[in-house]
Design an enzyme around this catalytic site. Structure first.
Site, PDB file in Angstrom:
ATOM      1  N   GLY A  80       2.375  -5.261   7.797  1.00  0.00           N
ATOM      2  CA  GLY A  80       1.357  -5.927   6.774  1.00  0.00           C
ATOM      3  C   GLY A  80       0.362  -6.435   7.788  1.00  0.00           C
ATOM      4  N   SER A  81      -0.385  -7.210   7.233  1.00  0.00           N
ATOM      5  CA  SER A  81      -1.674  -7.702   8.033  1.00  0.00           C
ATOM      6  C   SER A  81      -1.439  -8.204   9.446  1.00  0.00           C
ATOM      7  CB  SER A  81      -2.412  -8.655   7.295  1.00  0.00           C
ATOM      8  OG  SER A  81      -1.569  -9.628   6.848  1.00  0.00           O
TER       9      SER A  81
ATOM     10  N   CYS B  71      -2.791   2.102   6.326  1.00  0.00           N
ATOM     11  CA  CYS B  71      -3.081   1.620   7.590  1.00  0.00           C
ATOM     12  C   CYS B  71      -3.754   2.309   8.907  1.00  0.00           C
ATOM     13  CB  CYS B  71      -1.780   0.768   8.180  1.00  0.00           C
ATOM     14  SG  CYS B  71      -0.466   2.423   8.226  1.00  0.00           S
TER      15      CYS B  71
ATOM     16  N   GLU C  51     -10.941  -4.275   9.929  1.00  0.00           N
ATOM     17  CA  GLU C  51     -10.106  -3.287   9.229  1.00  0.00           C
ATOM     18  C   GLU C  51     -10.878  -3.241   7.612  1.00  0.00           C
ATOM     19  OE1 GLU C  51      -6.098  -3.948   7.808  1.00  0.00           O
ATOM     20  OE2 GLU C  51      -5.521  -2.110   8.313  1.00  0.00           O
TER      21      GLU C  51
ATOM     22  N   PRO D  70       9.836  -7.300  -0.919  1.00  0.00           N
ATOM     23  CA  PRO D  70       8.623  -6.421  -1.027  1.00  0.00           C
ATOM     24  C   PRO D  70       7.344  -7.125  -1.327  1.00  0.00           C
ATOM     25  CG  PRO D  70       9.959  -6.511  -3.103  1.00  0.00           C
ATOM     26  CD  PRO D  70      10.685  -7.363  -2.227  1.00  0.00           C
TER      27      PRO D  70
ATOM     28  N   GLU E 241       4.633  -3.980  12.344  1.00  0.00           N
ATOM     29  CA  GLU E 241       3.548  -2.801  12.069  1.00  0.00           C
ATOM     30  C   GLU E 241       2.386  -3.387  11.198  1.00  0.00           C
ATOM     31  OE1 GLU E 241       4.426  -0.084  13.088  1.00  0.00           O
ATOM     32  OE2 GLU E 241       6.583   0.127  13.249  1.00  0.00           O
TER      33      GLU E 241
ATOM     34  N   ASN F 241       0.783  -1.294  -0.117  1.00  0.00           N
ATOM     35  CA  ASN F 241      -0.052   0.068  -0.084  1.00  0.00           C
ATOM     36  C   ASN F 241       0.724   1.389  -0.134  1.00  0.00           C
ATOM     37  OD1 ASN F 241       0.575  -0.553   2.640  1.00  0.00           O
ATOM     38  ND2 ASN F 241      -1.235   0.636   3.581  1.00  0.00           N
TER      39      ASN F 241
HETATM   40  P1  NAD Z   1       0.176  -9.062   3.972  1.00  0.00           P
HETATM   41  O1  NAD Z   1       0.476  -9.490   5.571  1.00  0.00           O
HETATM   42  O2  NAD Z   1      -0.601  -9.775   3.295  1.00  0.00           O
HETATM   43  O3  NAD Z   1       1.745  -9.244   3.407  1.00  0.00           O
HETATM   44  C1  NAD Z   1       2.668  -8.300   3.533  1.00  0.00           C
HETATM   45  C2  NAD Z   1       4.040  -8.806   3.488  1.00  0.00           C
HETATM   46  O4  NAD Z   1       4.271 -10.001   4.256  1.00  0.00           O
HETATM   47  C3  NAD Z   1       4.176  -9.192   2.123  1.00  0.00           C
HETATM   48  O5  NAD Z   1       5.296  -8.634   1.510  1.00  0.00           O
HETATM   49  C4  NAD Z   1       3.842 -10.672   2.121  1.00  0.00           C
HETATM   50  O6  NAD Z   1       4.425 -11.293   0.956  1.00  0.00           O
HETATM   51  C5  NAD Z   1       4.428 -11.114   3.019  1.00  0.00           C
HETATM   52  N1  NAD Z   1       4.099 -12.322   3.751  1.00  0.00           N
HETATM   53  C6  NAD Z   1       2.918 -12.804   3.991  1.00  0.00           C
HETATM   54  N2  NAD Z   1       2.619 -13.783   4.756  1.00  0.00           N
HETATM   55  C7  NAD Z   1       3.919 -14.115   5.214  1.00  0.00           C
HETATM   56  C8  NAD Z   1       4.513 -15.134   5.925  1.00  0.00           C
HETATM   57  N3  NAD Z   1       3.874 -16.051   6.624  1.00  0.00           N
HETATM   58  N4  NAD Z   1       6.144 -14.858   6.410  1.00  0.00           N
HETATM   59  C9  NAD Z   1       6.732 -13.725   5.899  1.00  0.00           C
HETATM   60  N5  NAD Z   1       6.238 -12.997   5.055  1.00  0.00           N
HETATM   61  C10 NAD Z   1       4.869 -12.957   4.591  1.00  0.00           C
HETATM   62  O7  NAD Z   1      -0.462  -7.496   4.142  1.00  0.00           O
HETATM   63  P2  NAD Z   1      -0.545  -6.587   2.781  1.00  0.00           P
HETATM   64  O8  NAD Z   1      -1.818  -7.033   2.366  1.00  0.00           O
HETATM   65  O9  NAD Z   1       0.530  -6.587   1.928  1.00  0.00           O
HETATM   66  O10 NAD Z   1      -0.843  -5.189   3.555  1.00  0.00           O
HETATM   67  C11 NAD Z   1      -2.009  -4.573   3.944  1.00  0.00           C
HETATM   68  C12 NAD Z   1      -1.862  -4.701   5.594  1.00  0.00           C
HETATM   69  O11 NAD Z   1      -0.733  -3.971   5.842  1.00  0.00           O
HETATM   70  C13 NAD Z   1      -3.152  -3.847   6.001  1.00  0.00           C
HETATM   71  O12 NAD Z   1      -3.497  -4.620   6.988  1.00  0.00           O
HETATM   72  C14 NAD Z   1      -2.331  -2.716   6.667  1.00  0.00           C
HETATM   73  O13 NAD Z   1      -3.113  -2.117   7.653  1.00  0.00           O
HETATM   74  C15 NAD Z   1      -0.862  -3.121   6.991  1.00  0.00           C
HETATM   75  N6  NAD Z   1      -0.309  -2.019   7.025  1.00  0.00           N
HETATM   76  C16 NAD Z   1       0.309  -1.481   8.170  1.00  0.00           C
HETATM   77  C17 NAD Z   1       1.109  -0.310   8.047  1.00  0.00           C
HETATM   78  C18 NAD Z   1       1.503   0.116   9.602  1.00  0.00           C
HETATM   79  O14 NAD Z   1       2.456   0.863   9.886  1.00  0.00           O
HETATM   80  N7  NAD Z   1       1.133  -0.308  10.819  1.00  0.00           N
HETATM   81  C19 NAD Z   1       1.593   0.363   7.243  1.00  0.00           C
HETATM   82  C20 NAD Z   1       1.103  -0.265   5.767  1.00  0.00           C
HETATM   83  C21 NAD Z   1       0.195  -1.394   5.904  1.00  0.00           C
END
Ligand code: NAD
Length: 541
Positions: free
Chosen positions: A218-219, A274, A373, A168, A240, A144
């Site tokens: 991430g999530s 986020c 969310e 990434p 985060e 994002n």
């Molecule tokens: P996601 O968790 O699907 O993926 C994030 C990253 O993690 C990706 O690079 C993915 O390939 C990797 N990943 C997924 N599963 C993994 C695992 N088991 N082990 C290691 N790596 C893994 O999240 P997304 O859809 O890319 O991002 C959206 C989410 O991120 C939303 O919930 C958003 O709120 C959150 N976010 C938080 C912040 C913050 O600063 N708190 C900032 C931006 C986004």
């Protein structure tokens, strides 16, 4: 080690057109392990470079971003769909400011700190706190903010002297590759920053390798899986994660300013931030209806479309699954008697994963749209009777990333801010602080833990090492052997002398001094700290 080229690839899709933008390697075990090995080798000499040298490279990197701003903004817009103003302002400004802040401040912020000791028994000691790089840092990032998030974190990590591996998102691999190219072009030695393209499986492999730290954005589900994966090697993690950020509007909030702020906070990046405004609690007052009308009017004028149209305000969602998720939440709210005052529908006719900017009233706290969310262009509004009720509902969440308070009287807003259980509260604005390197970033509860950015983020990337120096000729070590009855009396006396009631201090002094030297060795070593520069001593057999 022989590195084979990955056989598999991932596809990058433009979310505004559903067209393919290209493919990137899906890196597996062999590529990840090789990169980790290179990162450790590079760390051996990178950690020894001066702050001055690192700062020069960071400033070259800054110049490159500025020179290539148009190219970078277009790539970001194409790969994740954000309107160009957002690609410039929310993706490039944070990294640019980070370069300047680090170049000007990092050495000073991480300079050795002398630490005075209060206990008189330790008077011969000097304590120094040194901030040393950790080693190899893994950065796993989302799509994002595909440029700003990994770049800001990587800059901080390498400025401290670490080397980094960035994984990434699989939804923005081309931006990831571009970040790696920029670091090389700026003159950073190969191996200081490496990019590992791939999906969750690549991240999983990375999280099980020999890393000094993992910074995951991430999530909640991804963060939770990552923590379990990293636990086998006890690799420290910073998480985060997601948010369900509340906005509280007090009755005296200026109508136009508040409406504009909330509309931007809910719909920028198509709500896929986020720290988006994900739910609004308006404390009932004489302006409530006018405020809601204003929000609806501004929202209905937002232009939904691809970033190629300069007039676009709101771009597409990232993919079909995100679009389906938003549709489900809105449909469920409407079935539960909520009402869309504007928007409410997917716009498949526009060719990509578009959803209309939507304002919903008539919601209640139990609906998914108020609890989970959304990560889409939806602003649910709940009008409440009091400030206390607004705070209670805002805190009634599994998340704790950011919150906003909108008000005329700032001291009142500050009181509300202090009652909110989150990592950041912004009064009369939203979202901006992630791009500000001086300010700490990070949530509580399911929004994660650990701080990024700021002095705290820098320290989090360091081994905070305590070095104690003792000339060995000073005070007798009363806690060393031998133990005896007089040592017990000395200890009892010392505690009363330093911490007991006034009436017990004199007896304490007598007991302490009277027993202190009973078992003391006859001679104490005399070691002087020389002013000569230290020479390395090799082990001699
Ligand atoms: P996601 O968790 O699907 O993926 C994030 C990253 O993690 C990706 O690079 C993915 O390939 C990797 N990943 C997924 N599963 C993994 C695992 N088991 N082990 C290691 N790596 C893994 O999240 P997304 O859809 O890319 O991002 C959206 C989410 O991120 C939303 O919930 C958003 O709120 C959150 N976010 C938080 C912040 C913050 O600063 N708190 C900032 C931006 C986004």
């Amino acid at each position: 080690m022989v590195v084979t080229k990955p056989a598999e690839t991932i596809e990058s899709i433009n979310p505004a057109t559903k067209q393919s933008l290209g493919r990137a390697p899906l890196m597996g075990e062999s590529e990840v392990n090789a990169a980790v090995e290179i990162a450790w080798k590079t760390f051996e000499h990178w950690q020894l470079t001066s702050y001055n040298k690192r700062a020069k490279l960071v400033l070259k990197f800054r110049q490159l971003i500025a020179n290539k701003a148009d190219e970078l903004a277009s790539l970001i817009s194409e790969e994740v769909g954000k309107p160009l103003p957002e690609a410039y302002l929310s993706e490039l400004c944070g990294p640019l400011d980070t370069c300047v802040w680090l170049a000007e401040n990092c050495e000073r912020l991480l300079a050795d700190q002398p630490m005075p000791l209060a206990n008189p028994l330790l008077s011969s000691k000097q304590s120094i706190i040194a901030f040393e790089p950790l080693g190899v840092v893994g950065i796993i990032s989302p799509w994002n903010y595909p440029f700003a998030i990994p770049t800001m974190t990587a800059l901080m990590a390498i400025m401290v002297g670490n080397t980094v591996l960035i994984k990434p998102s699989e939804k923005s691999p081309l931006i990831g590759i571009k970040i790696g190219e920029l670091f090389l072009e700026a003159g950073f030695p190969p191996g200081v920053v490496q990019i590992l393209t791939g999906d969750g499986s690549t991240g999983k492999i990375l999280s099980r390798t020999n890393l000094s730290k993992l910074i995951f954005t991430g999530s909640v589900e991804g963060g939770s899986a990552l923590m379990a994966q990293a636990s086998a090697r006890l690799t420290p993690v910073t998480l985060e994660l997601g948010g369900k950020d509340a906005a509280i509007v007090l009755p005296d909030a200026p109508i136009d300013w508040t409406a504009r702020g909330l509309v931007w906070g809910a719909f920028t990046n198509a709500g896929q931030a986020c720290a988006s405004v994900e739910r609004v609690y308006i404390v009932k007052g004489k302006n409530t209806d006018k405020l809601i009308d204003s929000i609806v009017s501004m929202t209905s004028k937002l232009k939904l479309g691809p970033a190629t149209d300069a007039m676009t305000d709101v771009g597409p969602l990232i993919d079909q699954s995100q679009l389906d998720h938003v549709v489900r939440q809105v449909d469920e709210a409407v079935l539960g008697e909520a009402k869309c005052l504007t928007g409410g529908h997917a716009r498949t006719d526009l060719g990509g994963f578009f959803f209309e900017p939507t304002v919903i009233t008539g919601v209640n706290q139990q609906m998914k749209i108020m609890r989970e969310e959304t990560f889409g262009p939806v602003m649910p509004i709940l009008v409440v009777d009091s400030e206390d009720q607004a705070v209670e509902l805002a805190n009634d969440s599994e998340y704790g990333l950011t919150a906003t308070v909108w008000a005329g009287k700032l001291n009142r807003a500050e009181c509300v801010a202090r009652d909110l259980n989150v990592g950041t509260v912004l009064i009369n604005d939203c979202l901006f602080s992630h791009a500000t390197p001086q300010l700490p970033w990070g949530g509580i509860k399911k929004s994660g833990f650990g701080k990024g950015h700021s002095i705290f983020g820098l320290q989090d990337l360091c081994n905070i090492k305590h070095i104690s120096i003792d000339a060995a000729g000073g005070a007798h070590r009363v806690w060393w052997y031998p133990y005896s009855k007089s040592k017990i009396k000395m200890a009892q006396g010392g505690i009363q002398l330093l911490h007991g009631k006034l009436t017990k201090r004199t007896a304490g002094l007598v007991n302490f001094v009277g027993n202190m030297f009973t078992d003391a060795p006859k001679q104490v070593a005399q070691i002087k700290k020389s002013d000569e520069p230290a020479e390395k001593t090799d082990n001699q057999d």
